[in-house]
Write a protein that holds these residues in place. Structure first.
Motif, PDB file in Angstrom:
ATOM      1  N   VAL A 128       0.837  -1.199   0.000  1.00 30.58           N
ATOM      2  CA  VAL A 128       0.000   0.000   0.000  1.00 30.58           C
ATOM      3  C   VAL A 128       0.873   1.250   0.000  1.00 30.58           C
ATOM      4  O   VAL A 128       2.070   1.203   0.307  1.00 30.58           O
ATOM      5  CB  VAL A 128      -0.937   0.037   1.234  1.00 30.58           C
ATOM      6  N   THR A 129       0.243   2.370  -0.344  1.00 29.46           N
ATOM      7  CA  THR A 129       0.859   3.676  -0.117  1.00 29.46           C
ATOM      8  C   THR A 129      -0.075   4.480   0.775  1.00 29.46           C
ATOM      9  O   THR A 129      -1.296   4.384   0.665  1.00 29.46           O
ATOM     10  CB  THR A 129       1.117   4.454  -1.424  1.00 29.46           C
ATOM     11  N   LEU A 130       0.508   5.261   1.656  1.00 29.15           N
ATOM     12  CA  LEU A 130      -0.243   6.124   2.566  1.00 29.15           C
ATOM     13  C   LEU A 130       0.261   7.549   2.401  1.00 29.15           C
ATOM     14  O   LEU A 130       1.463   7.808   2.510  1.00 29.15           O
ATOM     15  CB  LEU A 130      -0.056   5.669   4.014  1.00 29.15           C
ATOM     16  N   THR A 131      -0.664   8.470   2.165  1.00 31.74           N
ATOM     17  CA  THR A 131      -0.324   9.882   2.040  1.00 31.74           C
ATOM     18  C   THR A 131      -0.800  10.632   3.277  1.00 31.74           C
ATOM     19  O   THR A 131      -1.951  10.474   3.702  1.00 31.74           O
ATOM     20  CB  THR A 131      -0.982  10.491   0.788  1.00 31.74           C
ATOM     21  N   GLY A 132       0.079  11.417   3.870  1.00 32.77           N
ATOM     22  CA  GLY A 132      -0.269  12.194   5.052  1.00 32.77           C
ATOM     23  C   GLY A 132       0.892  13.074   5.460  1.00 32.77           C
ATOM     24  O   GLY A 132       1.871  13.230   4.717  1.00 32.77           O
ATOM     25  N   TYR A 133       0.791  13.646   6.650  1.00 32.09           N
ATOM     26  CA  TYR A 133       1.804  14.574   7.150  1.00 32.09           C
ATOM     27  C   TYR A 133       2.612  13.923   8.269  1.00 32.09           C
ATOM     28  O   TYR A 133       2.047  13.388   9.232  1.00 32.09           O
ATOM     29  CB  TYR A 133       1.144  15.854   7.662  1.00 32.09           C
ATOM     30  N   LEU A 134       3.932  13.987   8.143  1.00 33.50           N
ATOM     31  CA  LEU A 134       4.810  13.378   9.138  1.00 33.50           C
ATOM     32  C   LEU A 134       5.062  14.385  10.262  1.00 33.50           C
ATOM     33  O   LEU A 134       5.962  15.216  10.178  1.00 33.50           O
ATOM     34  CB  LEU A 134       6.126  12.939   8.497  1.00 33.50           C
ATOM     35  N   THR A 222       5.339   3.982   1.189  1.00 32.72           N
ATOM     36  CA  THR A 222       5.011   2.701   0.560  1.00 32.72           C
ATOM     37  C   THR A 222       5.552   1.565   1.420  1.00 32.72           C
ATOM     38  O   THR A 222       6.657   1.657   1.968  1.00 32.72           O
ATOM     39  CB  THR A 222       5.626   2.612  -0.848  1.00 32.72           C
ATOM     40  N   GLY A 223       4.767   0.502   1.530  1.00 30.95           N
ATOM     41  CA  GLY A 223       5.204  -0.668   2.284  1.00 30.95           C
ATOM     42  C   GLY A 223       4.076  -1.662   2.438  1.00 30.95           C
ATOM     43  O   GLY A 223       3.000  -1.510   1.852  1.00 30.95           O
ATOM     44  N   ASN A 224       4.326  -2.689   3.235  1.00 30.65           N
ATOM     45  CA  ASN A 224       3.335  -3.743   3.458  1.00 30.65           C
ATOM     46  C   ASN A 224       2.451  -3.443   4.654  1.00 30.65           C
ATOM     47  O   ASN A 224       2.901  -2.883   5.659  1.00 30.65           O
ATOM     48  CB  ASN A 224       4.023  -5.087   3.692  1.00 30.65           C
ATOM     49  N   LEU A 225       1.198  -3.848   4.554  1.00 32.41           N
ATOM     50  CA  LEU A 225       0.303  -3.778   5.703  1.00 32.41           C
ATOM     51  C   LEU A 225       0.710  -4.812   6.745  1.00 32.41           C
ATOM     52  O   LEU A 225       1.133  -5.925   6.413  1.00 32.41           O
ATOM     53  CB  LEU A 225      -1.139  -4.057   5.274  1.00 32.41           C
ATOM     54  N   LEU A 226       0.560  -4.423   8.004  1.00 39.46           N
ATOM     55  CA  LEU A 226       0.821  -5.345   9.118  1.00 39.46           C
ATOM     56  C   LEU A 226      -0.171  -5.055  10.234  1.00 39.46           C
ATOM     57  O   LEU A 226      -0.416  -3.890  10.566  1.00 39.46           O
ATOM     58  CB  LEU A 226       2.245  -5.170   9.652  1.00 39.46           C
ATOM     59  N   TRP A 227      -0.737  -6.103  10.797  1.00 43.01           N
ATOM     60  CA  TRP A 227      -1.609  -5.963  11.970  1.00 43.01           C
ATOM     61  C   TRP A 227      -0.762  -6.213  13.203  1.00 43.01           C
ATOM     62  O   TRP A 227      -0.368  -7.344  13.473  1.00 43.01           O
ATOM     63  CB  TRP A 227      -2.762  -6.964  11.891  1.00 43.01           C
ATOM     64  N   GLU A 259      -0.696  -1.008  10.509  1.00 42.03           N
ATOM     65  CA  GLU A 259       0.378  -0.070  10.198  1.00 42.03           C
ATOM     66  C   GLU A 259       1.050  -0.486   8.897  1.00 42.03           C
ATOM     67  O   GLU A 259       0.772  -1.565   8.353  1.00 42.03           O
ATOM     68  CB  GLU A 259       1.404  -0.035  11.332  1.00 42.03           C
ATOM     69  N   ILE A 260       1.920   0.371   8.399  1.00 43.81           N
ATOM     70  CA  ILE A 260       2.789  -0.002   7.281  1.00 43.81           C
ATOM     71  C   ILE A 260       4.123  -0.416   7.877  1.00 43.81           C
ATOM     72  O   ILE A 260       4.801   0.383   8.523  1.00 43.81           O
ATOM     73  CB  ILE A 260       2.964   1.153   6.282  1.00 43.81           C
TER      74      ILE A 260
END
Length: 351
Positions: A128-134, A222-227, A259-260
């Motif tokens: 997945v990719t996640l867009t947001g503010y760090l 970008t990275g993998n989903l993890l529970w 999380e990623i």
């Protein structure tokens, strides 16, 4: 038995010798003891061959749940290179994992039904990719996934839907957590990523928040989903931060256990944000003098300033752009606003 003079003289010597021997035993243990959290404030090239956990993807986990979770955290960052990522912002991310999240509140991997386990396995293979503010980044504590190492640690990235001019505090929405692993750190570092230039704040080992001098950058991770079911309780999960605990952690500290992890790529999507509030420049004329060169200062000691939500401390060594000088104060740009710094707290710096 009679007490002899020889025994009387040797008693203190024996006690002294015992104390010396004990100190020799204790000192190596104290020296060998690892600090709780790394002093790292920035990504760097690391030598994985020096790490005794490099080939142990399960880390030091003791349970089947822990082994499974750690192996997923430490999966090969190149293994998903061919899969198209699902692109999401923070709201879409929470919707995407929301159905399974609702079914698994407070549960661990061992508690899942076969159907839930199947859905979990499917999601955890998703790139997945996640867009947001760090807003906040920091070195993670020693964890079983990294064999309890302080030097080889994850980097925690707290990603928010909106830019913030203060560290996470009660009343703020809780973030989505993304993590860079030691195995993936060199890849991200070699891409030119520097957390000091992306995050608005970096947490120190004592969990105080050090401002970086600029607003949170808008990024795409970008990275993998993890529970991460290790953090699936009510103390960890919630939509809004309710308190800052005595240990300085904000709780709840994340909006979901999803999380990623691992992060494989970070891209910057914006510039440094709005310019400071200054008067508009006069129209240029043929005889106008050239604009003065930009001036910067470096703080020689910590300085406390007021921000809209309270106070923050600018750390020693922070470089700031000068807007103007007035008496004993220097007006500087900080996070898009003008702040006044005592003149004796700074020295002129080269850009």
């Amino acid at each position: 038995m009679p007490f002899t003079a020889r025994e009387h003289l040797n008693g203190p010597k024996k006690a002294l010798l015992a104390a010396v021997c004990l100190s020799l035993l204790v000192i190596p243990l104290s020296v060998a003891e690892r600090p709780r959290i790394s002093e790292d404030r920035e990504l760097k090239e690391i030598n994985l061959s020096a790490w005794d956990c490099r080939d142990r993807l399960e880390g030091t986990a003791k349970t089947p749940d822990g082994v499974e979770r750690n192996r997923l955290k430490n999966r090969d960052v190149a293994s998903s290179a061919g899969a198209p990522p699902k692109e999401m912002d923070t709201a879409a991310f929470l919707r995407y994992v929301g159905a399974l999240d609702a079914q698994t509140q407070g549960k661990r991997r061992k508690d899942l039904s076969p159907a839930q386990k199947t859905e979990l396995e499917k999601l955890e293979q998703q790139l997945v990719t996640l867009t947001g503010y760090l807003v906040l980044a920091y070195a993670g504590p020693p964890e079983s996934t990294n064999c309890g190492s302080t030097d080889f640690h994850d980097w925690h990235l707290e990603v928010f839907a909106e830019r913030s001019d203060h560290p996470p505090q009660p009343g703020d929405p809780s973030p989505i957590v993304c993590e860079i692993t030691p195995r993936g750190q060199n890849t991200v570092f070699r891409d030119g990523v520097r957390l000091q230039s992306l995050a608005a704040f970096i947490s120190a080992p004592d969990l105080s928040h050090e401002p970086t001098g600029h607003p949170a950058r808008k990024i795409r991770i970008t990275g993998n989903l993890l529970w991460d079911d290790d953090h699936n309780g009510t103390a960890d999960i919630g939509p809004t931060i309710l308190k800052v605990a005595a240990n300085k952690y904000h709780n709840p500290w994340r909006s979901t256990a999803w999380e990623i992890h691992p992060v494989t790529k970070i891209e910057v999507l914006d510039d440094l944000g709005p310019a400071p509030d200054v008067a508009p420049a006069a129209p240029p004329t043929a005889s106008a003098a050239p604009a003065p060169a930009e001036e910067f200062i470096t703080l020689m000691r910590p300085v406390t300033i007021r921000i809209p939500y309270g106070e923050t401390v600018l750390p020693r060594g922070l470089k700031l752009q000068v807007i103007s000088r007035s008496g004993q104060g220097i007006n500087v740009q900080y996070m898009g606003k003008t702040q006044t710094i005592p003149a004796d707290a700074a020295v002129r710096a080269d850009r």
